[in-house]
Design a protein around this motif. Structure first.
Motif, PDB file in Angstrom:
ATOM      1  N   UNK A  72      36.195  -5.777  -2.654  1.00  8.00           N
ATOM      2  CA  UNK A  72      35.264  -6.758  -3.112  1.00  8.00           C
ATOM      3  C   UNK A  72      34.419  -7.684  -2.530  1.00  8.00           C
ATOM      4  N   UNK A  73      34.889  -7.766  -1.201  1.00  5.06           N
ATOM      5  CA  UNK A  73      34.298  -8.438   0.067  1.00  5.06           C
ATOM      6  C   UNK A  73      33.029  -7.651   0.467  1.00  5.06           C
ATOM      7  N   UNK A  74      32.895  -6.250   0.258  1.00  7.09           N
ATOM      8  CA  UNK A  74      31.736  -5.424   0.754  1.00  7.09           C
ATOM      9  C   UNK A  74      30.998  -5.080  -0.257  1.00  7.09           C
ATOM     10  N   UNK A  75      31.772  -5.032  -1.444  1.00  5.77           N
ATOM     11  CA  UNK A  75      30.826  -4.408  -2.483  1.00  5.77           C
ATOM     12  C   UNK A  75      29.496  -5.114  -2.840  1.00  5.77           C
ATOM     13  N   UNK A  76      28.579  -4.473  -3.588  1.00  6.35           N
ATOM     14  CA  UNK A  76      27.450  -4.959  -3.940  1.00  6.35           C
ATOM     15  C   UNK A  76      27.472  -6.037  -5.033  1.00  6.35           C
ATOM     16  N   UNK A  77      28.272  -5.538  -6.083  1.00  6.65           N
ATOM     17  CA  UNK A  77      29.050  -6.505  -6.874  1.00  6.65           C
ATOM     18  C   UNK A  77      30.219  -6.560  -6.988  1.00  6.65           C
ATOM     19  N   UNK A  78      30.942  -7.603  -6.860  1.00 12.30           N
ATOM     20  CA  UNK A  78      32.424  -7.500  -6.732  1.00 12.30           C
ATOM     21  C   UNK A  78      33.138  -7.820  -8.360  1.00 12.30           C
ATOM     22  N   UNK A  79      32.600  -7.987  -9.190  1.00 14.28           N
ATOM     23  CA  UNK A  79      33.351  -8.257 -10.618  1.00 14.28           C
ATOM     24  C   UNK A  79      34.625  -7.226 -10.776  1.00 14.28           C
ATOM     25  N   UNK A  80      34.138  -5.967 -10.965  1.00 15.10           N
ATOM     26  CA  UNK A  80      34.998  -5.178 -11.283  1.00 15.10           C
ATOM     27  C   UNK A  80      35.971  -4.705 -10.275  1.00 15.10           C
ATOM     28  N   UNK A  81      35.881  -4.392  -9.013  1.00 16.48           N
ATOM     29  CA  UNK A  81      36.796  -4.640  -7.939  1.00 16.48           C
ATOM     30  C   UNK A  81      37.793  -5.593  -8.019  1.00 16.48           C
ATOM     31  N   UNK A  82      37.182  -6.965  -8.021  1.00 17.08           N
ATOM     32  CA  UNK A  82      37.878  -8.115  -7.839  1.00 17.08           C
ATOM     33  C   UNK A  82      38.975  -8.003  -9.046  1.00 17.08           C
ATOM     34  N   UNK A  83      38.471  -7.618 -10.170  1.00 18.51           N
ATOM     35  CA  UNK A  83      39.251  -7.753 -11.326  1.00 18.51           C
ATOM     36  C   UNK A  83      40.271  -6.579 -11.333  1.00 18.51           C
ATOM     37  N   UNK A  84      40.132  -5.443 -10.872  1.00 21.72           N
ATOM     38  CA  UNK A  84      41.317  -4.709 -10.543  1.00 21.72           C
ATOM     39  C   UNK A  84      42.227  -4.964  -9.461  1.00 21.72           C
ATOM     40  N   UNK A  85      41.956  -5.550  -8.552  1.00 22.46           N
ATOM     41  CA  UNK A  85      42.706  -6.059  -7.420  1.00 22.46           C
ATOM     42  C   UNK A  85      43.538  -7.334  -7.965  1.00 22.46           C
TER      43      UNK A  85
END
Length: 207
Positions: A166-179
């Motif tokens: 999420x820290x390097x994703x263009x938009x962090x919503x989906x990866x943050x929610x998964x993590x």
């Protein structure tokens, strides 16, 4: 060594371990998918099924766009086809994509999930139910929380879950929610995900 004294074929072992890779993305996903697919290489030995949130009212050229970066052939998924190794299947606009028994695709216009259709949650849940521990899924850039419920189901089925950092994703919503679910096995920058996926499925290293 096997019981017959022969050394196991690594590619066959990978096919036995994983039978599908499901990938989901939303905002920023076209670039993310292009980078990921370019890195998978032409010899990636399992089918790849993709949910990218798309505008529902316009014809999409996503398959053509991704095919320019992918060594694997890319097509929009059609209802009732059996997914095959070395092929990328993208959910059409405004259709949920699910994978049922024997790898047969289903397209659905059932209600929106988290305000979107196609839904990562429905795709991931379907591959968890169909493939169990042989399911491999990956969450890329995107807004919202689509995919979080699905990765939990994959982990409950003993599948493997990766997410873009999420820290390097263009938009962090989906990866943050998964993590945040605790179901993600590996969190990696976008540029490192393809190599990790190739390693997991036993694909030969690119030169």
């Amino acid at each position: 060594m096997t019981a017959t004294g022969q050394t196991p074929d690594p590619a066959a072992t990978a096919r036995e371990r994983y039978e599908v890779l499901a990938v989901a993305s939303s905002a920023g996903g076209i670039r993310g998918l292009a980078v990921l697919l370019a890195g998978l290489g032409a010899d990636f030995p399992v089918p790849v099924v993709v949910v990218q949130h798309l505008t529902r009212t316009h014809r999409t050229f996503i398959a053509e766009v991704l095919a320019r970066r992918s060594s694997l052939p890319v097509k929009l998924a059609e209802a009732g086809e059996r997914i095959g190794a070395g092929q990328v299947y993208v959910a059409p606009p405004d259709r949920h994509l699910l994978i049922r028994a024997h790898g047969v695709t289903e397209l659905s216009t059932t209600e929106l999930v988290h305000f979107v259709r196609p839904s990562a949650d429905l795709l991931f849940t379907s591959v968890a139910d169909t493939y169990g521990p042989r399911a491999l899924v990956c969450v890329l850039t995107g807004t919202g929380v689509d995919g979080a419920t699905g990765v939990t189901r994959v982990k409950e089925a003993r599948g493997t879950v990766l997410a873009e950092d999420p820290g390097s994703a263009e938009f962090d919503g989906m990866p943050s929610a998964a993590v945040a679910t605790g179901a993600v096995d590996r969190v990696l920058p976008l540029e490192d995900l393809a190599a990790e996926l190739r390693d997991l499925v036993g694909a030969a290293q690119s030169t």
